[in-house]
Design a protein around this motif. Structure first.
Motif, PDB file in Angstrom:
ATOM      1  N   THR A  43     -14.063   4.510   1.131  1.00 35.73           N
ATOM      2  CA  THR A  43     -13.472   3.182   1.387  1.00 35.73           C
ATOM      3  C   THR A  43     -13.188   2.966   2.877  1.00 35.73           C
ATOM      4  O   THR A  43     -13.262   1.846   3.366  1.00 35.73           O
ATOM      5  N   ARG A  48     -14.219   0.321   8.351  1.00 36.67           N
ATOM      6  CA  ARG A  48     -14.841   0.581   9.652  1.00 36.67           C
ATOM      7  C   ARG A  48     -16.014  -0.377   9.896  1.00 36.67           C
ATOM      8  O   ARG A  48     -16.186  -0.900  10.993  1.00 36.67           O
ATOM      9  N   THR A 107      -9.722  -0.123  13.783  1.00 33.31           N
ATOM     10  CA  THR A 107      -9.810  -0.452  12.352  1.00 33.31           C
ATOM     11  C   THR A 107      -8.473  -0.922  11.778  1.00 33.31           C
ATOM     12  O   THR A 107      -8.442  -1.663  10.810  1.00 33.31           O
ATOM     13  N   ALA A 111      -7.568  -3.389   8.661  1.00 33.24           N
ATOM     14  CA  ALA A 111      -6.924  -2.763   7.498  1.00 33.24           C
ATOM     15  C   ALA A 111      -5.543  -3.347   7.189  1.00 33.24           C
ATOM     16  O   ALA A 111      -5.069  -3.267   6.066  1.00 33.24           O
ATOM     17  N   ARG A 117      -7.957  -6.911   2.733  1.00 30.78           N
ATOM     18  CA  ARG A 117      -7.693  -5.855   1.737  1.00 30.78           C
ATOM     19  C   ARG A 117      -8.024  -6.346   0.327  1.00 30.78           C
ATOM     20  O   ARG A 117      -8.576  -5.616  -0.475  1.00 30.78           O
ATOM     21  N   ARG A 138      -6.850   5.343   1.571  1.00 32.71           N
ATOM     22  CA  ARG A 138      -5.399   5.370   1.813  1.00 32.71           C
ATOM     23  C   ARG A 138      -4.620   4.770   0.647  1.00 32.71           C
ATOM     24  O   ARG A 138      -3.463   5.093   0.445  1.00 32.71           O
ATOM     25  N   ASP A 139      -5.276   3.860  -0.092  1.00 34.85           N
ATOM     26  CA  ASP A 139      -4.579   3.137  -1.168  1.00 34.85           C
ATOM     27  C   ASP A 139      -5.333   3.255  -2.491  1.00 34.85           C
ATOM     28  O   ASP A 139      -5.121   2.453  -3.390  1.00 34.85           O
ATOM     29  N   ARG A 188      -2.292   6.642  14.202  1.00 31.60           N
ATOM     30  CA  ARG A 188      -3.036   6.068  13.072  1.00 31.60           C
ATOM     31  C   ARG A 188      -2.266   6.292  11.764  1.00 31.60           C
ATOM     32  O   ARG A 188      -2.160   5.389  10.932  1.00 31.60           O
ATOM     33  N   ASP A 192      -0.996   3.442   9.308  1.00 31.22           N
ATOM     34  CA  ASP A 192      -1.453   3.435   7.907  1.00 31.22           C
ATOM     35  C   ASP A 192      -0.277   3.502   6.924  1.00 31.22           C
ATOM     36  O   ASP A 192      -0.366   2.998   5.807  1.00 31.22           O
ATOM     37  N   ARG A 195       2.059  -0.307   7.178  1.00 32.87           N
ATOM     38  CA  ARG A 195       1.599  -1.696   7.033  1.00 32.87           C
ATOM     39  C   ARG A 195       2.150  -2.281   5.729  1.00 32.87           C
ATOM     40  O   ARG A 195       2.517  -1.536   4.807  1.00 32.87           O
TER      41      ARG A 195
HETATM   42  O1  C5P Z   1     -10.792   7.365   6.239  1.00 32.18           O
HETATM   43  P1  C5P Z   1     -11.175   6.773   7.556  1.00 32.18           P
HETATM   44  O2  C5P Z   1     -10.658   7.536   8.729  1.00 32.18           O
HETATM   45  O3  C5P Z   1     -12.626   6.505   7.682  1.00 32.18           O
HETATM   46  O4  C5P Z   1     -10.457   5.349   7.556  1.00 32.18           O
HETATM   47  C1  C5P Z   1     -10.453   4.529   8.697  1.00 32.18           C
HETATM   48  C2  C5P Z   1      -9.270   3.581   8.621  1.00 32.18           C
HETATM   49  O5  C5P Z   1      -9.501   2.633   7.598  1.00 32.18           O
HETATM   50  C3  C5P Z   1      -7.919   4.216   8.287  1.00 32.18           C
HETATM   51  O6  C5P Z   1      -7.221   4.692   9.410  1.00 32.18           O
HETATM   52  C4  C5P Z   1      -7.178   3.078   7.621  1.00 32.18           C
HETATM   53  O7  C5P Z   1      -6.525   2.285   8.581  1.00 32.18           O
HETATM   54  C5  C5P Z   1      -8.285   2.256   6.993  1.00 32.18           C
HETATM   55  N1  C5P Z   1      -8.356   2.475   5.547  1.00 32.18           N
HETATM   56  C6  C5P Z   1      -7.521   1.738   4.743  1.00 32.18           C
HETATM   57  N2  C5P Z   1      -7.589   1.867   3.384  1.00 32.18           N
HETATM   58  C7  C5P Z   1      -8.467   2.696   2.825  1.00 32.18           C
HETATM   59  C8  C5P Z   1      -9.326   3.469   3.622  1.00 32.18           C
HETATM   60  C9  C5P Z   1      -9.228   3.354   5.003  1.00 32.18           C
HETATM   61  O8  C5P Z   1      -6.698   0.985   5.258  1.00 32.18           O
HETATM   62  N3  C5P Z   1      -8.523   2.755   1.490  1.00 32.18           N
END
Ligand code: C5P
Length: 230
Positions: A43, A48, A107, A111, A117, A138-139, A188, A192, A195
């Motif tokens: 995800t 990204r 990102t 995000a 979202r 993350r979620d 980061r 994360d 938010r």
């Molecule tokens: O996992 P990765 O480092 O590729 O994720 C990049 C960014 O995307 C995270 O730092 C986060 O801000 C966002 N993200 C998110 N929800 C997810 C996956 C990633 O907000 N389910």
């Protein structure tokens, strides 16, 4: 949220993994998906990819309306085997480009945008509703798939996580200062976790695993034990 009653009657099966940056989620999810013969749903790659498009089109990253409308006009596809997953942005392979430091650090704008979202969550549920998937983000245990068959929270000591990221970036030829990278990982995580929508937190019923003292294979082994247990 507690497990849903219908959890085991899903047509497709979802194994969901959340956790902070650099905990090893991607590595572990790819290995797990390969062993189980499931698809891998990255995800983070979707957030990204949209960030890359916003940067290329010079969209104001503070403008939530513009970002949401950009998401509506975007097609993101994930194709291929878990170990060689390719990310397509409107048909273009952007698998490498979405891993640059600039995209990584920008990102959070995408995000944190509620409209984006909502769209992402819809896409992810559509994919997860069609086939067996290992999904990481993350979620994904709290919002996207709260009723996943198995849910994990993969954590790790922040210094160790930053070290892993450093190794990963160096192996791709990217040069970055270790202290700077540590600062960026902390930053980061903070963004994360705080938010308003889709913040990173451990789901009550997720299995907590600390990856600090473990290899990726050991984490996979632990997860497989939980997955196979009734
Ligand atoms: O996992 P990765 O480092 O590729 O994720 C990049 C960014 O995307 C995270 O730092 C986060 O801000 C966002 N993200 C998110 N929800 C997810 C996956 C990633 O907000 N389910």
């Amino acid at each position: 949220m507690h497990c849903c009653k219908e959890k085991k009657s899903f047509v497709s099966r979802v194994i969901a993994i959340d956790g902070p940056a650099g905990a090893g989620k991607s590595t572990v999810a790819k290995k797990l998906a390969t062993i189980l013969k499931y698809a891998f749903l990255d995800t983070g790659a979707m957030y990204r990819a949209l960030t890359l498009k916003a940067l290329r089109q010079h969209v104001n990253l503070e403008d939530e309306h513009a970002l949401t409308s950009l998401a509506r006009q975007t097609v993101i596809d994930l194709e291929g085997d878990p170990m060689t997953l390719k990310v397509f942005l409107d048909g273009e392979d952007v698998s490498e480009e979405i891993r640059t430091l600039e995209v990584t650090n920008k990102t959070f704008y995408v995000a944190r945008t509620p409209g984006v979202r909502e769209i992402m969550v819809d896409w992810q549920r559509t994919i997860g509703g069609k086939k067996n998937v290992v999904v990481e983000g993350r979620d994904v245990t709290t919002v996207v798939f709260p009723c996943a068959y198995r849910k994990f929270y993969l954590d790790g000591n922040v210094e160790e996580r930053a070290k892993r990221r450093l190794k990963e970036l160096e192996s791709k030829g990217q040069k970055i200062d270790a202290q700077q990278l540590l600062k960026e990982v902390v930053d980061r995580d903070q963004k994360d976790m705080t938010r308003k929508m889709g913040a990173l937190k451990k789901a009550e019923d997720a299995i907590y695993i600390d990856s600090t003292p473990l290899t990726a294979d050991q984490v996979v082994e632990k997860m497989l034990q939980y997955i196979k247990s009734e």
